[in-house]
Design a protein around this motif. Structure first.
Motif, mmCIF file in Angstrom:
data_model
loop_
_atom_site.group_PDB
_atom_site.id
_atom_site.type_symbol
_atom_site.label_atom_id
_atom_site.label_comp_id
_atom_site.label_asym_id
_atom_site.label_seq_id
_atom_site.Cartn_x
_atom_site.Cartn_y
_atom_site.Cartn_z
ATOM 1 N N MET A 212 0.830 -1.207 0.000
ATOM 2 C CA MET A 212 0.000 0.000 0.000
ATOM 3 C C MET A 212 0.874 1.270 0.000
ATOM 4 O O MET A 212 0.591 2.243 -0.689
ATOM 5 C CB MET A 212 -0.884 -0.040 1.250
ATOM 6 N N ILE A 213 1.953 1.238 0.779
ATOM 7 C CA ILE A 213 2.827 2.411 0.903
ATOM 8 C C ILE A 213 3.716 2.510 -0.348
ATOM 9 O O ILE A 213 3.869 3.571 -0.937
ATOM 10 C CB ILE A 213 3.739 2.260 2.148
ATOM 11 N N GLU A 214 4.309 1.384 -0.745
ATOM 12 C CA GLU A 214 5.210 1.324 -1.907
ATOM 13 C C GLU A 214 4.509 1.858 -3.156
ATOM 14 O O GLU A 214 5.050 2.682 -3.872
ATOM 15 C CB GLU A 214 5.463 -0.154 -2.137
ATOM 16 N N ARG A 215 3.281 1.362 -3.378
ATOM 17 C CA ARG A 215 2.600 1.730 -4.614
ATOM 18 C C ARG A 215 2.070 3.149 -4.562
ATOM 19 O O ARG A 215 1.879 3.786 -5.597
ATOM 20 C CB ARG A 215 1.477 0.728 -4.904
ATOM 21 N N SER A 216 1.790 3.669 -3.355
ATOM 22 C CA SER A 216 1.268 5.031 -3.266
ATOM 23 C C SER A 216 2.381 6.054 -3.449
ATOM 24 O O SER A 216 2.175 7.101 -4.046
ATOM 25 C CB SER A 216 0.612 5.300 -1.917
#
Ligand SMILES: Cc1cc2nc3c(=O)[nH]c(=O)nc-3n(C[C@H](O)[C@H](O)[C@H](O)COP(=O)(O)OP(=O)(O)OC[C@H]3O[C@@H](n4cnc5c(N)ncnc54)[C@H](O)[C@@H]3O)c2cc1C
Length: 458
Positions: free
Chosen positions: A77-81
């Motif tokens: 979730m963090i990586e892709r955002s």
């Protein structure tokens, strides 16, 4: 053959949720400090004032340390955002804040205790370190974190090999772990409040869980599930090889053109060192392809890989994908081996003939990787292709070769891609070239939201 599973688009609200969660954690910590009589003790005398501010800075420092661990845990979730580039920048910023607050914590607590005990600073420091629970471990934690911070300063970082820097950076986990006992045994918030204890144990649990799940368990599971092996190794250009990989159920792997994996080739000693490589072709249901230029030990061993060698992967990572697009047109600017993700994107993206441009900068014709493939792709899909060859421009920092020295950087962009503001621009190449390239496209009128880049640096 199975159709490839398309990864779901990243919801834009993920980024907001991640930001709100990080800031909320700091707010919670401040609220816990207030409820632990933090504010009242500010006015009960100088010693209490210093100690109370010391507690606050220590609590926020510990919280930011956990935020940092969480930011680099590769939580999808963090990586892709945010993408790795931005995450690394934020991780750095949060890291320096957390370290400064740690220093403030040490100084304020020692000053407060010294005043309270009418002692001298050195003797008080000795007493605190040798008699308070967990303090020797806390000193070791501070030393580990100091090593991490010092080796993260740009000058020191440049002087270190990536592996040495990476190994030293792992001391941050040691720092976080060793600081816990002094918080449990002597931290007023831990010892007096059940709510604070609940919060801190949950925060440690979430950070540890994220590391175990996303840095260890998920890569292991993907590696075992897909059983990637080397199928073939092909020489592309001097010092550049392509590695073809096959595996089971690759159509289920949520990967897109423009992304990269951290690869470990299990071919003997040195296998444990991971190297990141972008896919150089759109991922197919039965194979993945990477292409690497020899830069040191890790990348040069690729040329010696044998078919059948097993491969462990972490990823896919990266946001240089179709998902970022906001217009119908695409312009790609590649330099050197930076062509790899852009080659894959040109294959996968949707665009009409005439709506895609590739500008490829290389030292000489012999250094053009994928020349035949690119020309076939250009012919098939109506891509305008420009090669910019020759040595670097010596007189100024520029993305252009020496022979274009009479053109300004942004004029060259406008000439090669007329109407650049109506394009999505993807850029990949060496760091200094990327800086000049990005500055040129923005100066030529490209809105920042339409600029997408991947750096091959750490
Ligand atoms: C997101 C990303 C995608 C990349 N994609 C490609 C690609 O498609 N093709 C390609 O040829 N190269 C790519 N690279 C660069 C490639 O990872 C490095 O050249 C390679 O890891 C060098 O390792 P080495 O052991 O050969 O060299 P070393 O001697 O260890 O290092 C040579 C240089 O590579 C850098 N480097 C070393 N290890 C890493 C690492 N784990 N992460 C980042 N940089 C490192 C070092 O800063 C050093 O300057 C990519 C890098 C990143 C970060």
């Amino acid at each position: 053959m199975h159709a490839r599973r398309r990864p779901r688009p990243t919801p834009v609200w993920w980024r907001d949720v991640a930001g709100v969660l990080c800031w909320s954690s700091v707010l919670v910590v401040v609220a816990l400090w207030v409820s632990g009589r933090g504010l009242q003790t500010l006015v009960t005398g100088t010693a209490d004032l210093l100690t109370s501010l010391g507690r606050l800075s220590g609590l926020v420092a510990a919280d930011l340390l956990l935020v940092q661990v969480f930011l680099m845990a590769r939580v999808p979730m963090i990586e892709r955002s945010y993408g790795q580039d931005e995450l690394a920048r934020r991780h750095r910023l949060v890291g320096f804040w957390s370290f400064n607050l740690l220093l403030a914590h040490i100084a304020l607590i020692l000053a407060g205790y010294t005043l309270r005990d009418h002692n001298n600073l050195l003797r008080e420091t000795w007493t605190v370190v040798t008699t308070y629970g967990g303090m020797l471990l806390a000193v070791a934690a501070s030393a580990a974190l100091t090593v991490v911070v010092l080796t993260s300063i740009k000058v020191a970082r440049r002087a270190l090999r990536y592996e040495s820097w990476h190994l030293l950076h792992l001391y941050a986990y040691v720092g976080v772990g060793l600081s816990v006992p002094h918080e449990i045994w002597t931290g007023a918030d831990f010892t007096t409040s059940r709510v604070a204890r609940l919060y801190w144990w949950s925060a440690y649990g979430v950070a540890l869980g994220a590391i175990v799940l996303y840095r260890l368990a998920l890569p292991l599971w993907r590696t075992l599930r897909h059983g990637l092996t080397v199928r073939d190794v092909i020489r592309e250009a001097p010092g550049v090889v392509t590695v073809l990989l096959g595996g089971r159920g690759l159509h289920r792997m949520p990967v897109r053109a423009g992304q990269y994996f951290v690869f470990r080739f299990l071919d003997g000693p040195g296998w444990s060192r991971g190297n990141p490589y972008s896919l150089s072709a759109s991922p197919a249901p039965d194979r993945l392809r990477v292409t690497a230029k020899s830069a040191g030990d890790g990348s040069s061993r690729l040329a010696r890989l044998r078919p059948g060698t097993r491969v462990a992967v972490e990823g896919p990572y990266g946001r240089l994908t179709a998902e970022r697009r906001v217009t119908d047109r695409v312009a790609m600017f590649a330099c050197g081996i930076g062509i790899t993700p852009l080659r894959a994107l040109l294959e996968e993206l949707d665009y009409r003939p005439g709506d895609a441009v590739l500008v490829y900068r290389a030292h000489s014709v012999a250094d053009l990787v994928f020349r035949d493939e690119l020309e076939q792709l250009a012919h098939r899909r109506g891509i305008t292709l420009h090669y910019l060859l020759g040595p670097r421009l010596a007189a100024r920092e520029s993305w252009l070769p020496e022979r274009a020295r009479f053109s300004s950087d942004e004029d060259a962009v406008r000439r090669l891609v007329p109407g650049i503001s109506q394009y999505d621009v993807y850029v990949c190449g060496p760091d200094r070239w990327m800086d000049a390239m990005c500055a040129a496209v923005l100066a030529a009128g490209l809105p920042a939201a339409q600029l997408h880049q991947e750096r091959f640096s750490w």
